[in-house]
Motif scaffolding. Structure first.
Motif, PDB file in Angstrom:
ATOM      1  N   ALA A  10      59.809   9.329 -12.258  1.00  0.00           N
ATOM      2  CA  ALA A  10      59.319   9.597 -10.906  1.00  0.00           C
ATOM      3  C   ALA A  10      58.844   8.305 -10.242  1.00  0.00           C
ATOM      4  CB  ALA A  10      58.198  10.630 -10.942  1.00  0.00           C
ATOM      5  N   TYR A  96      65.635  15.209  -6.303  1.00  0.00           N
ATOM      6  CA  TYR A  96      64.470  14.516  -6.839  1.00  0.00           C
ATOM      7  C   TYR A  96      63.414  15.497  -7.357  1.00  0.00           C
ATOM      8  CZ  TYR A  96      66.407  10.297  -4.770  1.00  0.00           C
ATOM      9  OH  TYR A  96      67.228   9.250  -4.458  1.00  0.00           O
ATOM     10  N   HIS A 103      56.742  23.187 -10.567  1.00  0.00           N
ATOM     11  CA  HIS A 103      57.195  22.160  -9.632  1.00  0.00           C
ATOM     12  C   HIS A 103      57.596  22.762  -8.289  1.00  0.00           C
ATOM     13  CE1 HIS A 103      57.319  18.529 -12.269  1.00  0.00           C
ATOM     14  NE2 HIS A 103      57.168  19.486 -13.175  1.00  0.00           N
ATOM     15  N   LEU A 160      56.765  12.891  -5.788  1.00  0.00           N
ATOM     16  CA  LEU A 160      57.081  11.865  -6.792  1.00  0.00           C
ATOM     17  C   LEU A 160      55.831  11.115  -7.238  1.00  0.00           C
ATOM     18  CD1 LEU A 160      60.476  10.480  -5.445  1.00  0.00           C
ATOM     19  CD2 LEU A 160      60.096  11.920  -7.473  1.00  0.00           C
ATOM     20  N   ILE A 163      53.901  13.368  -9.686  1.00  0.00           N
ATOM     21  CA  ILE A 163      54.587  13.403 -10.990  1.00  0.00           C
ATOM     22  C   ILE A 163      54.414  12.060 -11.703  1.00  0.00           C
ATOM     23  CG2 ILE A 163      56.811  13.710 -12.160  1.00  0.00           C
ATOM     24  CD1 ILE A 163      55.482  16.259 -10.837  1.00  0.00           C
ATOM     25  N   ALA A 164      54.490  10.965 -10.963  1.00  0.00           N
ATOM     26  CA  ALA A 164      54.331   9.645 -11.570  1.00  0.00           C
ATOM     27  C   ALA A 164      52.923   9.451 -12.141  1.00  0.00           C
ATOM     28  CB  ALA A 164      54.626   8.558 -10.537  1.00  0.00           C
TER      29      ALA A 164
END
Length: 167
Positions: A10, A96, A103, A160, A163-164
């Motif tokens: 991510a 993505y 999610h 993103l 998630i990162a």
């Protein structure tokens, strides 16, 4: 394949897409258009980097997201005056996103929050003459419709990032 964790993948995607996201926000505010080149670039990043950043089975199935959202966007464009550029950008962004229920819930919450926040912020900003004077040629200041790219980009970017940062 680099055998990255989901947070690492991510983060890599986030770094790669950030310039495109900035470009989409700018062009949507200034011209009320999301350029096809931005959509192609977003898809190209996933197409080229995806096999290295994700397991191949995950990468392959994520393309189904793009097809499903493209079909939905096309229908919304035809019946609900949803922008064609918005539909194409949403389809290009769809791979993505993971598709498990947690999610999907996160994506829906983010999209809702960004729609409300972006709409409110844009309407307030365009009502302030000093802010409008900073970019007097922006089409979005005078159009009745809303530059949805703001919310779509915000949703993708925030997803993103979350998630990162996940452990």
């Amino acid at each position: 394949m680099l055998h990255l964790t989901m947070p690492q993948a991510a983060l890599a995607f986030l770094v790669l897409i950030t310039p495109i996201c900035a470009w989409v926000v700018y062009t949507d505010l200034k011209y009320m258009k999301i350029r096809n080149n931005a959509v192609y670039a977003l898809l190209a990043i996933f197409a080229v980097a995806g096999p290295f950043l994700l397991p191949l089975d995950v990468y392959a199935w994520r393309w189904v997201n793009a097809l499903a959202i493209f079909a939905l966007g096309y229908i919304l464009n035809q019946i609900a005056n949803f922008g064609a550029g918005d539909a194409k950008f949403a389809a290009a962004a769809a791979p993505y996103f993971a598709t498990n229920s947690d999610h999907i819930s996160l994506m829906v919450m983010l999209l809702t929050a960004f729609l409300l926040a972006a709409f409110t912020a844009h309407r307030i900003a365009r009502a302030i003459p000093a802010l409008r004077a900073l970019a007097p040629d922006w089409v979005s200041w005078t159009r009745k419709d809303f530059p949805m790219g703001l919310a779509l980009v915000g949703t993708l970017w925030a997803y993103l990032l979350i998630i990162a940062l996940a452990n």
